[in-house]
Design a protein around this motif. Structure first.
Motif, short mmCIF file in Angstrom:
data_model
loop_
_atom_site.label_atom_id
_atom_site.label_comp_id
_atom_site.label_asym_id
_atom_site.label_seq_id
_atom_site.Cartn_x
_atom_site.Cartn_y
_atom_site.Cartn_z
N SER A 102 0.52 -1.09 0.11
CA SER A 102 0.28 -0.19 0.05
C SER A 102 0.55 1.06 -0.10
N VAL A 103 1.97 0.98 0.15
CA VAL A 103 3.20 2.21 0.47
C VAL A 103 2.75 2.74 -1.27
N ASP A 104 2.11 2.65 -2.81
CA ASP A 104 1.98 3.67 -3.60
C ASP A 104 1.38 4.21 -3.33
N GLN A 105 0.18 3.45 -3.35
CA GLN A 105 -0.86 4.48 -2.79
C GLN A 105 -1.00 5.44 -1.50
N VAL A 106 -0.58 5.25 -0.53
CA VAL A 106 -0.91 5.45 0.96
C VAL A 106 0.80 7.00 0.69
N TYR A 107 1.57 6.57 -0.15
CA TYR A 107 2.88 7.93 -0.30
C TYR A 107 2.52 8.79 -1.54
N PHE A 108 2.11 8.01 -2.46
CA PHE A 108 2.46 8.56 -3.23
C PHE A 108 1.84 9.17 -4.46
N GLY A 109 0.61 8.31 -4.16
CA GLY A 109 -0.87 8.04 -4.81
C GLY A 109 -1.57 9.55 -4.64
N LYS A 110 -1.07 9.24 -3.29
CA LYS A 110 -2.69 9.95 -2.30
C LYS A 110 -1.98 11.80 -2.63
N ALA A 111 -0.16 11.52 -2.79
CA ALA A 111 -0.13 12.85 -3.22
C ALA A 111 -0.26 14.12 -4.78
N GLN A 112 -0.27 12.68 -5.48
CA GLN A 112 -1.21 12.72 -6.91
C GLN A 112 -1.93 13.35 -6.73
N GLU A 113 -3.19 12.66 -6.11
CA GLU A 113 -4.59 12.84 -6.42
C GLU A 113 -5.48 14.02 -5.28
N VAL A 114 -4.48 14.65 -4.39
CA VAL A 114 -4.71 15.68 -4.18
C VAL A 114 -4.56 17.07 -4.77
N THR A 115 -2.74 16.57 -4.68
CA THR A 115 -2.44 18.13 -6.65
C THR A 115 -3.19 17.79 -7.07
N SER A 116 -4.54 17.44 -7.68
CA SER A 116 -5.10 17.34 -8.89
C SER A 116 -6.14 17.63 -8.28
N HIS A 117 -6.65 17.96 -7.13
CA HIS A 117 -7.69 18.30 -6.70
C HIS A 117 -7.34 20.14 -6.60
N LEU A 118 -6.45 20.67 -6.17
CA LEU A 118 -5.84 21.76 -6.09
C LEU A 118 -6.20 22.42 -7.91
N ARG A 119 -4.95 22.24 -8.55
CA ARG A 119 -5.35 21.91 -9.88
C ARG A 119 -5.03 21.20 -11.13
N SER A 120 -6.06 21.81 -12.32
CA SER A 120 -5.84 20.45 -13.05
C SER A 120 -4.86 21.05 -14.24
N LYS A 121 -4.18 20.59 -15.18
CA LYS A 121 -2.91 20.45 -16.16
C LYS A 121 -3.83 20.54 -17.13
N MET A 122 -4.81 20.14 -17.61
CA MET A 122 -5.50 20.65 -18.92
C MET A 122 -6.40 21.87 -18.77
N SER A 123 -6.95 22.45 -19.95
CA SER A 123 -7.55 23.53 -18.95
C SER A 123 -9.35 23.52 -19.28
N LEU A 124 -9.87 24.18 -17.41
CA LEU A 124 -11.28 23.19 -17.89
C LEU A 124 -12.07 23.69 -18.38
N ASP A 125 -11.68 24.79 -19.00
CA ASP A 125 -12.27 24.63 -20.44
C ASP A 125 -12.61 24.34 -21.49
N VAL A 126 -11.58 23.42 -21.50
CA VAL A 126 -11.84 22.40 -21.97
C VAL A 126 -12.31 20.71 -21.70
N VAL A 127 -12.05 20.91 -20.09
CA VAL A 127 -12.76 19.88 -19.52
C VAL A 127 -13.95 19.77 -19.24
N GLY A 128 -14.63 20.67 -19.21
CA GLY A 128 -15.89 21.53 -19.33
C GLY A 128 -16.95 21.15 -20.39
N LYS A 129 -15.92 21.63 -21.73
CA LYS A 129 -16.45 21.03 -22.77
C LYS A 129 -16.48 20.30 -23.40
N GLN A 130 -15.95 18.79 -22.69
CA GLN A 130 -15.67 17.41 -23.27
C GLN A 130 -17.15 16.99 -22.12
N GLY A 131 -16.94 17.96 -21.04
CA GLY A 131 -18.46 17.26 -20.48
C GLY A 131 -20.30 17.19 -21.09
#
Lengths: 275, 299
Positions: A230-259
């Motif tokens: 579980s080290v992979d998920q708990v130490y590293f997966g979580k870090a990536q997951e929370v960062t993705s809640h802070l910021r979106s690499k892809m423009s949210l405009d595009v994500v919105g349009k895709q939606g």
């Protein structure tokens, strides 16, 4: 020297533990020193409750390395599991009973092999001490790597605590804390560090005292393999997951349009099916 | 141990030393955990008067260090608190609203609003418009501040068109899932002319996960980009934002890549998945062997 903890000290200790759970793990040493000067009355109890990365010492008699922690400490001296002697020397430092010392010697050899098999290096130590209805033991493992393959420093500490109640059926209560710290410096600094604690329990019939080693060993191995998975998920997966809640690499405009596109398509299909 | 060391050396703290310790703990509170940390520190210090004296400054330092965003009353807008728009410990300039905001740093709230004397400028307004659009494109929440600054001594030539700082701050927390995170980046912008400029970025991402313990990830990066040959002011401002976007995207991508890489590393260099035999370590046979040896010794 037994001193009853006052309610005020209890509250302060609780507050210190809560605080340390929020402070950067990388600052733990420094923060404990600050707490030692701020609330000196609780520091002894606090050090027993808070897991710190293990330190390595060399046995003056056997020249072998061992790990130091609260479980082999008496005052300011530490007991070597190889010589059973304190460094600096103590007149009558606490030692395990004879039967436990035998078990302890076997355990240190056994876990040295276990450690070599999984960690291919590192240091391990096992300490036993007597309890009223049985015994307790601490199985400690430390592995450290520096400047290898783009990783500046990596440290793994395993601290397994067992409370064993002996009887026709012996019960084993396990609390394991794993402390991991990894820092890289490649193109930008990334540091992941911290601890996680898990527990397990088992019950076994024990006819011969060295069977305890098998049960403790099995529990150590099972817990470490589960934690490692579980080290992979708990130490590293979580870090990536929370960062993705802070910021979106892809423009949210595009994500919105895709939606929007997906929603429009869904509606079209629904209409088609209705026809 | 530590206690005997402390007592032996008679390390009783002065008021100033206690205040420094308070400021240290408060400064490093993870995202949206400031009030929890303050609660713990109050219990540890056990001196309400001292806490009253040090908390406003401690929380101020936390908020400006971490680019905390406060909500503007009667508005959807948020303003980033930073050293660049600070008037004094509790007052901050909001250029968009043309106001001075009074801030309660412990509560991280605006408690008063006054008109500001300074006038906004065209170029800052245009930079703000572009910055707001960038924020909407890449952040769910958070705030972006665009603050005009005085050029440093000797650097006036490099900032003839505009000198300022663009600050981005965002915090998230999910109590049920036991995590919190903070993104903070500061871009020092020096615009020499309508065609040339420089952007120096300082970026930081911090994550706290505390379900089964305390695990934290932090990444930081500093990088300067020179801009030249833009055809006009509009193109220059667009290029500044594009530069920020690229710096942040590269930073973000690298975090993901390194996290994956380190996971692999942990497995290969720190602890194997299984012994090289691909079998579990057999404690049974080893223990029996040793028990037999021990019995042999007893005879």
């Amino acid at each position: 020297e037994f001193r009853r903890t006052t309610e005020k000290e209890s509250m302060a200790e609780e507050a210190a533990v809560a605080l340390l759970r929020r402070m950067p793990p990388a600052h733990l040493d420094k923060n404990l020193r600050m707490l030692a000067s701020l609330v000196p009355d609780i520091i002894e109890d606090l050090l027993q409750e808070v897991d710190q990365p293990l330190k390595v010492q060399k046995c003056p008699k056997t020249k072998k390395e061992y790990l130091i922690c609260d479980y082999n400490r008496d005052g300011d001296s530490y007991r070597s599991p190889w010589s059973n002697e304190y460094d600096p020397p103590l007149e009558d430092g606490a030692v395990p009973s004879d039967r436990l010392r035998d078990l302890e010697k076997q355990a240190n050899d056994l876990f040295a092999s276990y450690r070599e098999a999984y960690y291919e290096g590192g240091v391990s130590s096992v300490y036993f001490w007597d309890l009223d209805n049985g015994f307790a033991c601490a199985v400690l493992i430390k592995k450290e790597v520096t400047e290898d393959k783009g990783v500046q420093k990596g440290v793994w500490d395993s601290i397994h605590l067992f409370q064993v109640n002996e009887g026709p059926k012996s019960t084993y209560e396990q609390t394991t804390t794993t402390i991991l710290s990894l820092a890289s410096k490649d193109k930008q600094k990334v540091q992941v560090s911290g601890s996680l604690t898990r527990q397990a329990e088992a019950e076994h019939e024990v006819k011969n005292v060295s069977q305890h080693l098998q049960h403790i060993g099995d529990m150590v191995q099972a817990m470490e393999n589960t934690v490692r998975a579980s080290v992979d998920q708990v130490y590293f997966g979580k870090a990536q997951e929370v960062t993705s809640h802070l910021r979106s690499k892809m423009s949210l405009d595009v994500v919105g349009k895709q939606g929007d596109l997906a929603a429009a398509l869904k509606m079209q299909l629904a209409r088609k099916n209705a026809e | 141990g530590l206690q005997s060391f402390v007592v032996k050396n008679n390390m009783s703290l002065t008021e100033e030393q206690k205040k420094d310790i308070v400021k240290h703990f408060v400064k490093f509170s993870p995202a949206k955990e400031l009030q929890s940390v303050v609660k713990s520190v109050k219990k540890l210090v056990g001196d309400a008067e001292l806490m009253k004296q040090v908390l406003p400054e401690a929380c101020h330092d936390h908020n400006t260090f971490n680019l905390i965003a406060v909500s503007v009353p009667d508005s959807e807008r948020k303003v980033v608190l930073s050293e660049h728009n600070e008037k004094d410990l509790t007052h901050f300039y909001d250029p968009v609203g043309g106001k001075i905001l009074e801030v309660d740093h412990e509560k991280q709230e605006v408690t008063g609003v006054e008109d500001a004397e300074e006038e906004d400028t065209d170029i800052r307004k245009k930079m703000q418009e572009a910055a707001d659009k960038y924020l909407k494109e890449h952040f769910k929440g958070g705030a972006i501040g665009v603050y005009t600054t005085k050029p440093k001594d000797g650097e006036e030539d490099d900032c003839k068109l505009w000198s300022g700082v663009i600050c981005i701050g965002n915090e998230v927390r999910n109590k049920n899932s036991c995590w919190s995170g903070r993104w903070k980046s500061t871009f020092v912008v020096a615009l020499k002319s309508e065609s040339d400029g420089k952007v120096t970025g300082k970026l930081n991402d911090h994550v706290h996960y505390y379900e089964e313990g305390n695990i934290q990830m932090e990444s930081s990066k500093e990088h300067t980009v020179e801009i030249s040959g833009m055809k006009d002011e509009a193109a220059l401002l667009k290029k500044v934002i594009d530069t920020i976007r690229k710096l942040e995207n590269d930073f973000h991508t690298e975090i993901d890549a390194q996290c994956s890489g380190m996971a692999d590393y942990a497995f290969r260099s720190l602890r194997r998945k299984l012994p090289i035999t691909k079998q579990l370590f057999d404690f049974g046979s080893s223990a029996h062997k040793l028990a037999g040896e021990l019995k042999g010794k007893e005879k």
